[in-house]
Design a protein around this motif. Sequence first.
Motif, PDB file in Angstrom:
ATOM      1  N   ARG A 166       0.808  -1.222   0.000  1.00 13.74           N
ATOM      2  CA  ARG A 166       0.000   0.000   0.000  1.00 13.74           C
ATOM      3  C   ARG A 166       0.838   1.268   0.000  1.00 13.74           C
ATOM      4  O   ARG A 166       0.511   2.244  -0.671  1.00 13.74           O
ATOM      5  N   TRP A 179      -6.226  -5.357   3.637  1.00 11.74           N
ATOM      6  CA  TRP A 179      -6.270  -4.492   2.456  1.00 11.74           C
ATOM      7  C   TRP A 179      -5.900  -5.300   1.210  1.00 11.74           C
ATOM      8  O   TRP A 179      -4.998  -6.134   1.250  1.00 11.74           O
ATOM      9  N   TRP A 220      -6.487   0.100  -3.804  1.00 11.96           N
ATOM     10  CA  TRP A 220      -6.436  -0.623  -2.540  1.00 11.96           C
ATOM     11  C   TRP A 220      -7.717  -0.364  -1.761  1.00 11.96           C
ATOM     12  O   TRP A 220      -8.206   0.763  -1.702  1.00 11.96           O
ATOM     13  N   ARG A 226      -5.917  -5.472  -3.414  1.00 10.11           N
ATOM     14  CA  ARG A 226      -6.135  -4.969  -4.772  1.00 10.11           C
ATOM     15  C   ARG A 226      -5.973  -6.161  -5.709  1.00 10.11           C
ATOM     16  O   ARG A 226      -5.397  -7.193  -5.332  1.00 10.11           O
TER      17      ARG A 226
END
Length: 351
Positions: free
Chosen positions: A67, A103, A141, A105
Amino acid sequence: MKYRNEHRKNCMVRDLRIFFVAGLTLAMLLPMTVMGQNFIPNPGFTGDTKGWQLNPAQWIFDETGGRNGGACVAVQNTKPDGVRMQSDPVQIAANTYYRMTLWCRSEAVDTTYVSGILFYAVNGTIPIFGNTALTGESTQWFPITHYFFSGDTKEAAMSFGSRFMEGKVWFDDAEMVPVTSAQLRENLVPNADFEYGEIGKFPISWTDLLRWLGDKRPPVKISLAAAGFIKGEKSLMLDGSTVAADGEGGVQSTYVPVMTGSNYVLSVWIKGTAGISARLMVDGFVGGQKAHWYQQKYVSASDTWHKETLEVKIPDESDAKYFMPNRFVRIDLNLKGTGIVWADDVTFKMK
């Protein structure tokens, strides 16, 4: 450790699943809980994957893809097989609410269908699970959050990975923290303002319940819209233009923690095709309970934004039929009939 997936028996879709698992060790000493303490070892994968149990051949250690430009882990699936990793077990306090956050993505191959993300925890002998949704590709994210009540559980581990999905997913900043009574009074509906997710795609942390259950009726098109919103820059759009007059469809949130015996108010801003019905629902169903508790309300949409509310009281221990030992609910937002409904700024708070 067995994984339960009762909603997917008749639903043949590819999806991404993230498993959060809390296991049992009743003989361990009760630790002192420090509010704000992150119980996950090496949550940001600093330097390596120490503190995590995984098959190195299935995972990618990305030193700069995280991140904030640091390390993270990723999984690349070329076929819809399950791949997962798990943190080392940690001691937690019994009878305490916890929040798990991860988190993510992704760069997924299959972007034609809503992907599913599953959270899983175990509270004694009662399984606790939740599901949310992820578009096939989300380069932004975003946090995935799940709450659980520990009950008699005194040891826990976080487990996550991908399943029924072809593509690549990155994971970073894992967290498991206790939740205070003051925090439980806040609005804890994940992605309540529909800001996470990409325009024209499915909102993060919400699930298309009818597809999840394998429903064969004409689907309601669910997406994030940039045109028209109350808060932020996006709203939820439920497009039932091709749905029959008696058709229905919509979204369901991930699990939201509740305090038993307390009164709550659900509020949602909506607008839509004049006269079309929208349903607000607080859904208490989880596997293993004696009866399905829920409260719902049908309202009429109009061409201007207006707020609709639903007041509910959560059953407590004295209600042998409807008491929910798992202590959380889900929020359903549906439309009924032919037309379009927009929704925004969902709030579910103790009264």
